[in-house]
Design a protein around this motif. Structure first.
Motif, PDB file in Angstrom:
ATOM      1  N   ASP A  28       0.768  -1.158  -0.042  1.00  0.00           N
ATOM      2  CA  ASP A  28      -0.019  -0.113  -0.039  1.00  0.00           C
ATOM      3  C   ASP A  28       0.897   1.308   0.001  1.00  0.00           C
ATOM      4  N   VAL A  29       1.247   1.483  -1.393  1.00  0.00           N
ATOM      5  CA  VAL A  29       1.642   2.612  -1.285  1.00  0.00           C
ATOM      6  C   VAL A  29       1.526   4.588  -1.325  1.00  0.00           C
ATOM      7  N   THR A  30       0.468   4.149  -1.219  1.00  0.00           N
ATOM      8  CA  THR A  30      -0.874   5.076  -1.045  1.00  0.00           C
ATOM      9  C   THR A  30       0.018   7.063  -0.212  1.00  0.00           C
ATOM     10  N   GLY A  31      -0.307   7.679  -1.339  1.00  0.00           N
ATOM     11  CA  GLY A  31      -0.113   8.831  -0.818  1.00  0.00           C
ATOM     12  C   GLY A  31       1.463   9.691  -1.545  1.00  0.00           C
ATOM     13  N   GLY A  32       2.062  10.351  -1.240  1.00  0.00           N
ATOM     14  CA  GLY A  32       3.488  10.570  -1.509  1.00  0.00           C
ATOM     15  C   GLY A  32       3.118  11.762  -2.412  1.00  0.00           C
ATOM     16  N   TRP A  33       4.723  12.946  -3.116  1.00  0.00           N
ATOM     17  CA  TRP A  33       4.305  13.573  -4.157  1.00  0.00           C
ATOM     18  C   TRP A  33       4.822  12.904  -5.068  1.00  0.00           C
ATOM     19  N   TYR A  34       3.682  13.526  -6.335  1.00  0.00           N
ATOM     20  CA  TYR A  34       4.022  12.854  -7.890  1.00  0.00           C
ATOM     21  C   TYR A  34       5.406  13.429  -8.005  1.00  0.00           C
ATOM     22  N   ASP A  35       6.849  13.087  -8.837  1.00  0.00           N
ATOM     23  CA  ASP A  35       7.479  13.586  -9.201  1.00  0.00           C
ATOM     24  C   ASP A  35       7.725  15.093  -9.619  1.00  0.00           C
ATOM     25  N   ALA A  36       6.871  15.101 -11.028  1.00  0.00           N
ATOM     26  CA  ALA A  36       7.184  15.623 -12.035  1.00  0.00           C
ATOM     27  C   ALA A  36       5.681  16.004 -12.031  1.00  0.00           C
ATOM     28  N   GLY A  37       5.928  15.903 -14.410  1.00  0.00           N
ATOM     29  CA  GLY A  37       4.900  16.535 -15.247  1.00  0.00           C
ATOM     30  C   GLY A  37       4.353  16.001 -14.931  1.00  0.00           C
ATOM     31  N   ASP A  38       4.920  14.561 -14.740  1.00  0.00           N
ATOM     32  CA  ASP A  38       4.100  12.330 -14.856  1.00  0.00           C
ATOM     33  C   ASP A  38       3.213  12.407 -13.070  1.00  0.00           C
ATOM     34  N   HIS A  39       2.619  10.927 -13.589  1.00  0.00           N
ATOM     35  CA  HIS A  39       1.966  10.722 -11.911  1.00  0.00           C
ATOM     36  C   HIS A  39       3.172   9.854 -11.486  1.00  0.00           C
ATOM     37  N   GLY A  40       4.283   9.770 -11.948  1.00  0.00           N
ATOM     38  CA  GLY A  40       5.548   8.304 -11.234  1.00  0.00           C
ATOM     39  C   GLY A  40       5.415   9.074 -10.039  1.00  0.00           C
ATOM     40  N   LYS A  41       6.274   8.252  -8.923  1.00  0.00           N
ATOM     41  CA  LYS A  41       6.350   8.259  -8.024  1.00  0.00           C
ATOM     42  C   LYS A  41       7.501   7.830  -7.685  1.00  0.00           C
ATOM     43  N   TYR A  42       8.871   8.669  -7.506  1.00  0.00           N
ATOM     44  CA  TYR A  42      10.169   7.533  -7.749  1.00  0.00           C
ATOM     45  C   TYR A  42      11.527   7.933  -5.774  1.00  0.00           C
ATOM     46  N   VAL A  43      11.830   7.026  -5.782  1.00  0.00           N
ATOM     47  CA  VAL A  43      12.440   7.109  -4.470  1.00  0.00           C
ATOM     48  C   VAL A  43      13.702   8.080  -4.714  1.00  0.00           C
ATOM     49  N   VAL A  44      14.051   7.825  -5.148  1.00  0.00           N
ATOM     50  CA  VAL A  44      15.496   8.685  -5.906  1.00  0.00           C
ATOM     51  C   VAL A  44      15.706   9.977  -5.848  1.00  0.00           C
ATOM     52  N   ASN A  45      14.139  10.607  -6.614  1.00  0.00           N
ATOM     53  CA  ASN A  45      14.229  11.783  -6.346  1.00  0.00           C
ATOM     54  C   ASN A  45      13.234  11.805  -4.890  1.00  0.00           C
ATOM     55  N   GLY A  46      12.238  11.638  -4.716  1.00  0.00           N
ATOM     56  CA  GLY A  46      12.103  12.101  -3.353  1.00  0.00           C
ATOM     57  C   GLY A  46      12.267  12.205  -2.540  1.00  0.00           C
ATOM     58  N   GLY A  47      13.659  11.864  -2.582  1.00  0.00           N
ATOM     59  CA  GLY A  47      14.844  11.817  -1.182  1.00  0.00           C
ATOM     60  C   GLY A  47      15.372  12.449  -1.228  1.00  0.00           C
ATOM     61  N   ILE A  48      16.003  13.432  -2.719  1.00  0.00           N
ATOM     62  CA  ILE A  48      16.905  14.735  -2.464  1.00  0.00           C
ATOM     63  C   ILE A  48      15.709  15.484  -1.641  1.00  0.00           C
TER      64      ILE A  48
END
Length: 610
Positions: free
Chosen positions: A176-196
């Motif tokens: 269950d990975v509900t939540g977080g921020w959309y990374d950029a212009g798409d709807h992906g959620k990326y751990v390495v960009n979310g990290g920084i």
């Protein structure tokens, strides 16, 4: 396009001919702080200094002088002059005259120049939350309200062949990975960009917690009023998501071990418990525009990577430090996640992110030494020990000069910044880290003196997300100002944000809603009025990736190839994702820097004792 002027004006260097173009004035479009640098760039072919006057609202000159001729600047394609009005400190609206002609826009000096920008830039993260409705009362108006995107997001692992011919067996669990921020212009959620991005917001709190820039109730957030700093409320939204991306203990997954060539990857079963999935994203790209709630693509967990695992270890350790006196239970969960991830990375040190998927960004990284150093520094800052200290000094990035500002794929500076700012780091380690950051800041200042637009970025290579690089340099310069109390570093930080806010050859504020020529058409699937007038443009506070002369990756930016000086390789078009995408890792240093400049100039942080 390089500007061309009448040669007569250049020869005489005096009053222009009646039909000569007026000198073009480039300045920070939202204004200046009373106690900081106020540098202006003028483009004009004159080879001699130009007379200038600064007049107040009554028309009275308050400062006069002659421009400093910088000359030809190949990075912008301009012939430039510098004007410095830093001696004017009285708040108000002013008009600049150069060569007898008035600039088209007023100059503003105000103590609260950056407060509205800091709040708007932070609100960017709320607006890009996944899994929850975005409400008009928090988003700044009904135009930006939307239904929840990807609520109750329970995803399984990618299974089957990818684009390289690698056949992935999938996994026997869902998360269950509900939540977080959309990374950029798409709807992906990326751990390495979310990290920084998350690290930057948490570091802003940790560095400024003695006088928080976002105390509880100061921003428009659903959590406001809960007795928790608003910055931490926003950070926790992402931290919970990142921890949810962790592989359950006891899971063996078939993953690519070590460096491999192109084509199908060889997969080896490994103990993946505690690792972090690299991303959760769509199986296929969605079109422009796509409202998040209307995304019908299958959502999938993509294979874990060592880079994502170390990102999780780093930010979870940072979370544990910050929250232990605020919410010990949450801090404890963060610490458990950090230890699990760090051990998993040590057990699986060479699992590089697979790149054979469509529907999401790759975020591949072939050098993980900086991630190991960063995560080790964060673990050390939670609980310093001789063993971790020895590990830090053995690792690349632990000693010697820093290579440069941080980015999602080059995070060594984050570890050094933590060692320089986190409470509890022993004196010797903290002071050594500060010295390394000040030395890096000195390098940036020297580059600014060689830049026609006085930008602390001396390269002629403007990569994807160059504005993020400029802003992260501003963060390091602001830190150096805190460590030393020297005004030149704060002025250098102002130079960085001046460029992003309009002191550039395009006379472009790269931030939506701020300046007389703001960003209007970012690459974003919801802020997409360029494609559908029923959808909104960007809310205030979103920063464009900026000039890019290294990757003309989309058809629109490709039209500029071979036709633009490096700083001019940009276009305000939602189709130009190589130039004009927005992303959390670029907005985070905008928040950090704007918030820091919104605070009173600080006295130097005293050396550590112990």
């Amino acid at each position: 396009m390089i500007r061309r002027f009448l040669p007569l004006f250049a020869l005489i260097g005096a009053a222009p001919a009646p039909d000569a173009p007026a000198p073009a004035v480039h300045a920070n479009q939202i204004g200046f702080l009373p106690d900081a640098a106020k540098r202006i760039v003028v483009t004009d072919p004159a080879t001699r200094p130009l007379d200038w006057r600064l007049l107040d609202e009554s028309g009275t000159p308050v400062a006069t002088g002659k421009s400093r001729v910088f000359g030809d600047d190949p990075v912008s394609g301009d012939h430039v002059h510098w004007i410095d009005v830093s001696g004017v400190t009285r708040p108000g609206r002013y008009r600049l005259e150069v060569g007898g002609r008035a600039a088209a826009h007023p100059l503003v000096i105000a103590a609260d120049t950056y407060r509205p920008l800091a709040k708007a830039a932070l609100n960017y993260f709320y607006q890009n939350r996944a899994g929850t409705p975005i409400e008009a009362r928090f988003a700044g108006g009904a135009a930006w309200a939307r239904a929840a995107g990807h609520p109750h997001e329970v995803a399984g692992c990618f299974k089957g062949p990818d684009e390289t011919g690698t056949t992935w067996p999938g996994c026997g669990y869902t998360l269950d990975v509900t939540g977080g921020w959309y990374d950029a212009g798409d709807h992906g959620k990326y751990v390495v960009n979310g990290g920084i991005a998350l690290w930057t917001l948490q570091n802003l709190y940790e560095t400024h917690q003695a006088a928080s820039p976002f105390p509880d109730g100061s921003t428009a957030l659903p959590e406001a009023g809960n007795r928790i700093d608003d910055l931490l409320d926003e950070a926790r939204w992402e931290m919970r998501f990142l921890m949810a991306m962790q592989v359950p203990d006891g899971q063996r997954l078939a993953l690519p071990v070590g460096r491999q060539g192109r084509g199908a990857l060889a997969l080896t079963p490994v103990d993946a418990g505690g690792m972090a999935h690299h991303k959760v994203a769509d199986r296929n790209w969605t079109p422009l525009p796509t409202v998040p709630a209307e995304d019908r693509e299958e959502r999938l967990l993509y294979p874990p990577s060592t880079a994502a695992t170390l990102n999780l270890a780093a930010v979870a350790a940072q979370c544990a430090r910050i929250w232990r006196a605020i919410d010990p239970d949450f801090a404890g969960r963060c610490l458990v996640a950090a230890h699990r991830a760090y051990r998993a990375a040590l057990r699986n040190p060479e699992i590089y992110a697979a790149q054979g998927f469509t529907g999401s960004g790759g975020y591949g990284d072939g050098d993980l030494s900086d991630e190991f150093y960063w995560a080790t520094a964060e673990m050390y800052a939670v609980a310093p020990s001789p063993a971790l200290a020895a590990t830090l000094h053995r690792m690349a990035g632990g000693t010697g000069p820093l290579a440069g500002e941080p980015s999602w794929g080059s995070v060594a500076a984050l570890g050094t910044m933590t060692l320089a700012t986190a409470a509890g780091v022993p004196a010797a380690e903290r002071d050594a880290a500060r010295q390394r950051l000040v030395a890096l800041a000195d390098r940036f200042l020297a580059e600014g003196e060689r830049s026609g637009y006085h930008l602390p970025y001396g390269s002629d290579r403007y990569a994807w997300g160059s504005n993020g690089s400029v802003l992260n340099r501003g963060v390091i310069l602001a830190m150096a100002a805190r460590f030393t109390g020297a005004r030149r570093y704060r002025d250098g930080a102002v130079d960085a944000i001046d460029y992003v806010l309009g002191r550039n050859p395009l006379d472009q504020s790269y931030v939506s809603g701020f300046g007389w020529q703001p960003l209007r058409h970012p690459h974003h699937r919801f802020w997409a009025s360029q494609f559908d007038p029923r959808l909104p443009g960007p809310p205030p506070g979103a920063v464009s990736g900026g000039a890019n002369n290294t990757a003309f990756a989309d058809p629109v930016s490709a039209t500029l190839k071979g036709r633009c000086a490096p700083q001019r390789c940009w276009i305000d078009d939602a189709r130009a994702y190589a130039d004009n995408e927005v992303a959390i890792n670029w907005n985070a240093p905008l928040v950090w820097l704007a918030a820091d400049l919104a605070m009173p100039a600080t006295q130097p942080t005293p050396p550590s004792k112990g």
